[in-house]
Design a protein around this motif. Structure first.
Motif, PDB file in Angstrom:
ATOM      1  N   GLU A  57       0.786  -1.321  -0.144  1.00  0.00           N
ATOM      2  CA  GLU A  57       0.059  -0.025   0.089  1.00  0.00           C
ATOM      3  C   GLU A  57       0.869   1.249   0.004  1.00  0.00           C
ATOM      4  N   VAL A  58       2.083   1.465   0.833  1.00  0.00           N
ATOM      5  CA  VAL A  58       2.809   2.368   0.874  1.00  0.00           C
ATOM      6  C   VAL A  58       3.631   2.628  -0.310  1.00  0.00           C
ATOM      7  N   PHE A  59       3.682   1.827  -1.174  1.00  0.00           N
ATOM      8  CA  PHE A  59       4.632   1.834  -2.417  1.00  0.00           C
ATOM      9  C   PHE A  59       3.564   1.692  -3.832  1.00  0.00           C
ATOM     10  N   ASN A  60       2.419   1.849  -3.553  1.00  0.00           N
ATOM     11  CA  ASN A  60       1.581   1.697  -4.493  1.00  0.00           C
ATOM     12  C   ASN A  60       1.683   0.364  -5.643  1.00  0.00           C
ATOM     13  N   ILE A  61       1.867  -0.744  -4.991  1.00  0.00           N
ATOM     14  CA  ILE A  61       2.034  -1.838  -5.944  1.00  0.00           C
ATOM     15  C   ILE A  61       1.121  -2.973  -5.554  1.00  0.00           C
ATOM     16  N   GLU A  62       0.690  -3.720  -6.319  1.00  0.00           N
ATOM     17  CA  GLU A  62      -0.092  -4.824  -6.029  1.00  0.00           C
ATOM     18  C   GLU A  62       0.754  -6.148  -5.460  1.00  0.00           C
ATOM     19  N   PRO A  63       0.215  -6.848  -4.398  1.00  0.00           N
ATOM     20  CA  PRO A  63       1.007  -7.787  -3.776  1.00  0.00           C
ATOM     21  C   PRO A  63       0.836  -8.829  -4.796  1.00  0.00           C
ATOM     22  N   GLU A  64       2.091  -9.834  -4.743  1.00  0.00           N
ATOM     23  CA  GLU A  64       1.936 -11.151  -5.299  1.00  0.00           C
ATOM     24  C   GLU A  64       2.131 -12.089  -4.473  1.00  0.00           C
ATOM     25  N   LEU A  65       2.033 -13.288  -4.766  1.00  0.00           N
ATOM     26  CA  LEU A  65       2.514 -14.635  -4.002  1.00  0.00           C
ATOM     27  C   LEU A  65       3.878 -14.631  -3.798  1.00  0.00           C
ATOM     28  N   ILE A  66       4.340 -14.650  -2.380  1.00  0.00           N
ATOM     29  CA  ILE A  66       5.631 -14.847  -1.989  1.00  0.00           C
ATOM     30  C   ILE A  66       5.520 -16.194  -1.434  1.00  0.00           C
ATOM     31  N   THR A  67       6.645 -17.193  -1.753  1.00  0.00           N
ATOM     32  CA  THR A  67       6.796 -18.575  -1.423  1.00  0.00           C
ATOM     33  C   THR A  67       8.197 -18.386  -0.202  1.00  0.00           C
ATOM     34  N   TYR A  68       7.889 -18.716   1.061  1.00  0.00           N
ATOM     35  CA  TYR A  68       8.969 -18.394   2.063  1.00  0.00           C
ATOM     36  C   TYR A  68       9.116 -19.698   2.785  1.00  0.00           C
ATOM     37  N   PHE A  69      10.400 -19.749   2.789  1.00  0.00           N
ATOM     38  CA  PHE A  69      11.036 -21.099   2.997  1.00  0.00           C
ATOM     39  C   PHE A  69      11.598 -20.681   4.458  1.00  0.00           C
ATOM     40  N   ILE A  70      11.409 -21.345   5.679  1.00  0.00           N
ATOM     41  CA  ILE A  70      12.195 -21.141   6.768  1.00  0.00           C
ATOM     42  C   ILE A  70      13.093 -22.561   7.380  1.00  0.00           C
ATOM     43  N   ALA A  71      14.349 -22.324   7.162  1.00  0.00           N
ATOM     44  CA  ALA A  71      15.269 -23.178   7.460  1.00  0.00           C
ATOM     45  C   ALA A  71      15.900 -23.101   8.945  1.00  0.00           C
ATOM     46  N   LYS A 108      13.152 -13.106  -9.006  1.00  0.00           N
ATOM     47  CA  LYS A 108      12.265 -13.418 -10.024  1.00  0.00           C
ATOM     48  C   LYS A 108      11.359 -14.576 -10.036  1.00  0.00           C
ATOM     49  N   ASN A 109      11.317 -15.199  -8.559  1.00  0.00           N
ATOM     50  CA  ASN A 109      10.407 -16.346  -8.213  1.00  0.00           C
ATOM     51  C   ASN A 109       9.293 -15.543  -7.051  1.00  0.00           C
ATOM     52  N   ASN A 110      10.042 -14.525  -6.535  1.00  0.00           N
ATOM     53  CA  ASN A 110       9.445 -14.105  -5.104  1.00  0.00           C
ATOM     54  C   ASN A 110       9.457 -15.207  -4.186  1.00  0.00           C
ATOM     55  N   PHE A 111      10.729 -15.743  -3.905  1.00  0.00           N
ATOM     56  CA  PHE A 111      11.234 -16.746  -2.947  1.00  0.00           C
ATOM     57  C   PHE A 111      11.899 -15.805  -1.849  1.00  0.00           C
ATOM     58  N   VAL A 112      11.261 -16.256  -0.612  1.00  0.00           N
ATOM     59  CA  VAL A 112      12.045 -15.831   0.688  1.00  0.00           C
ATOM     60  C   VAL A 112      12.833 -16.811   1.250  1.00  0.00           C
ATOM     61  N   PHE A 113      13.991 -16.784   1.703  1.00  0.00           N
ATOM     62  CA  PHE A 113      14.615 -18.010   2.240  1.00  0.00           C
ATOM     63  C   PHE A 113      15.080 -17.337   3.682  1.00  0.00           C
ATOM     64  N   ALA A 114      14.643 -17.671   4.847  1.00  0.00           N
ATOM     65  CA  ALA A 114      14.724 -17.176   6.151  1.00  0.00           C
ATOM     66  C   ALA A 114      15.203 -18.422   6.995  1.00  0.00           C
ATOM     67  N   THR A 115      16.063 -17.988   8.239  1.00  0.00           N
ATOM     68  CA  THR A 115      16.350 -18.834   9.235  1.00  0.00           C
ATOM     69  C   THR A 115      15.203 -18.982  10.373  1.00  0.00           C
ATOM     70  N   LYS A 116      15.397 -19.997  11.251  1.00  0.00           N
ATOM     71  CA  LYS A 116      14.465 -19.916  12.386  1.00  0.00           C
ATOM     72  C   LYS A 116      14.606 -18.530  13.166  1.00  0.00           C
ATOM     73  N   LYS A 117      15.814 -18.184  13.280  1.00  0.00           N
ATOM     74  CA  LYS A 117      15.902 -16.972  14.097  1.00  0.00           C
ATOM     75  C   LYS A 117      15.369 -15.907  13.406  1.00  0.00           C
ATOM     76  N   GLY A 118      15.647 -15.674  12.014  1.00  0.00           N
ATOM     77  CA  GLY A 118      14.800 -14.770  11.221  1.00  0.00           C
ATOM     78  C   GLY A 118      13.347 -14.939  11.314  1.00  0.00           C
ATOM     79  N   GLY A 119      12.895 -16.196  11.145  1.00  0.00           N
ATOM     80  CA  GLY A 119      11.299 -16.488  11.331  1.00  0.00           C
ATOM     81  C   GLY A 119      10.675 -16.229  10.482  1.00  0.00           C
ATOM     82  N   ALA A 120       9.329 -16.259  10.339  1.00  0.00           N
ATOM     83  CA  ALA A 120       8.069 -15.913   9.798  1.00  0.00           C
ATOM     84  C   ALA A 120       7.769 -14.374   9.323  1.00  0.00           C
ATOM     85  N   ASN A 121       8.834 -13.421  10.001  1.00  0.00           N
ATOM     86  CA  ASN A 121       8.632 -11.875   9.824  1.00  0.00           C
ATOM     87  C   ASN A 121       9.812 -11.204   9.548  1.00  0.00           C
TER      88      ASN A 121
END
Length: 377
Positions: free
Chosen positions: A175-189, A219-232
């Motif tokens: 909303e702040v940056f005037n763009i439409e959200p797309e699906l993000i695939t979010y991996f937590i390792a 390009k694929n809207n993939f997020v890779f995070a650690t458990k410390k980084g978490g889902a947020n």
């Protein structure tokens, strides 16, 4: 024209030194233990090396080619820049192992002419309709992981982790940056090394160098995070906007990811923590001149000052010109020279220098108990 910050020039210079040593010749070989007298093993080896020569989609699993803009997820620039296959390294197949009916794991090593190993990788090879296809190892590695889907974020994680969605942050960001959200695939390792393992790296030059990291594969809207980084892991989610502002200066995009990311702004620590460290460093290093903020790109391994400087520049622009002013800067002042000229002419008063303004702002936020951004995150 593409913009290159001083920090990016530094990285490119390092990469060029490696490329000079690796690009002179490429060899594709097979280890003695791989039995190419077996027809299927011979076919798989041939397909893998043909793919490395051509980077062609014809050898890849069709479902993945259709679903992914970057069909080989392992070859992502966020992990290694430039990506692994762009280094034009030699490759040696180490093993081809059958793991189930019509499915194999192919393990190979990437190395330069001095026999320095950059990576040992795994790729899946499936026999589909009597034809072998290459496939991303990540799907084999995470096939038994849990999946939780929200409106715009799909989490893939182990059962030992509890997911608290970042959906609200992501919605506000768009909303702040005037763009439409797309699906993000979010991996937590588990940790950084587990992210590399998930991508198919048995060995990688960054393995063992840190426990906290995060990556956004645009390009694929993939997020890779650690458990410390978490889902947020807001820092990585913020990178979603980058492709919508292709002219934006890298320093501002770098700073923005830290500016609105809360307690995990940079290396898992709040922005206030890094502002304090930069402030202390500047007190004892008076010679650092922030009038050219792109030149202050290294301090130590714990804090990259570009995140602090970029975040504070965003803060200064928003204070003077508002949110819409920041967006205009993203759209119109992409090169270092353009941004610096804008700051000096449109943001600073006649009697001010950028060095003094930035140092004063760093001091101000260092003395405050809490940093608060001006975008409401």
């Amino acid at each position: 024209m593409a913009k290159i910050t001083t920090f990016r020039k530094f990285l490119i210079a390092i990469n060029v030194l490696f490329l000079i040593n690796t690009i002179s010749a490429q060899e594709y070989t097979i280890n003695f233990n791989v039995n190419i007298n077996e027809d299927e093993i011979k076919d798989i080896a041939s397909i893998w090396h043909d793919y490395l020569r051509s980077n062609s989609k014809e050898h890849w699993k069709k479902e993945e080619v259709k679903a992914l803009e970057n069909f080989n997820v392992q070859n992502m620039p966020s992990i290694l820049n430039p990506p692994l296959l762009d280094w034009k390294l030699n490759n040696r197949i180490l093993s081809i192992s059958n793991i189930s009916d019509n499915k194999y794991i192919l393990k190979s090593a990437f190395f330069n002419n001095d026999l320095e190993i950059f990576a040992v990788t795994n790729v899946i090879v499936e026999k589909i309709n009597n034809e072998f296809n290459l496939s991303n190892y990540i799907y084999e590695y995470t096939k038994d992981w849990d999946i939780k889907e929200r409106a715009h974020i799909k989490y893939i994680y182990t059962a030992t982790f509890k997911v608290k969605s970042a959906e609200k942050f992501y919605k506000n960001l768009c909303e702040v940056f005037n763009i439409e959200p797309e699906l993000i695939t979010y991996f937590i390792a588990e940790d950084c090394d587990d992210i590399y393992t998930m991508l198919g790296y048995d060995f990688f030059i960054s393995k063992g160098m840190g426990t906290e990291c995060g990556y956004f594969e645009s390009k694929n809207n993939f997020v890779f995070a650690t458990k410390k980084g978490g889902a947020n892991h807001y820092h990585e989610i913020t990178h979603f906007i980058n492709t919508f502002y292709p002219k934006a200066n890298d320093l501002l995009l770098t700073g923005l990811s830290a500016y609105i990311s809360g307690n995990k702004a940079h290396f898992g620590k709040p922005l206030k923590y890094h502002i304090d460290r930069v402030g202390n460093y500047l007190k004892t290093n008076k010679e650092v001149d922030l009038s050219n903020p792109f030149d202050f790109y290294f301090m130590d391994k714990e804090t990259n000052p570009q995140y602090v400087i970029g975040a504070l520049l965003c803060d200064i622009i928003i204070e003077k010109k508002g949110r819409e002013g920041l967006l205009r800067v993203f759209e119109n002042y992409g090169t270092d020279e353009e941004l610096l000229n804008y700051l000096n002419k449109e943001i600073l008063n006649d009697n001010e220098s950028l060095n003094d303004v930035l140092r004063e702002r760093i001091h101000t936020f260092s003395t405050n108990k809490k940093f608060k951004n001006r975008l409401g995150f």
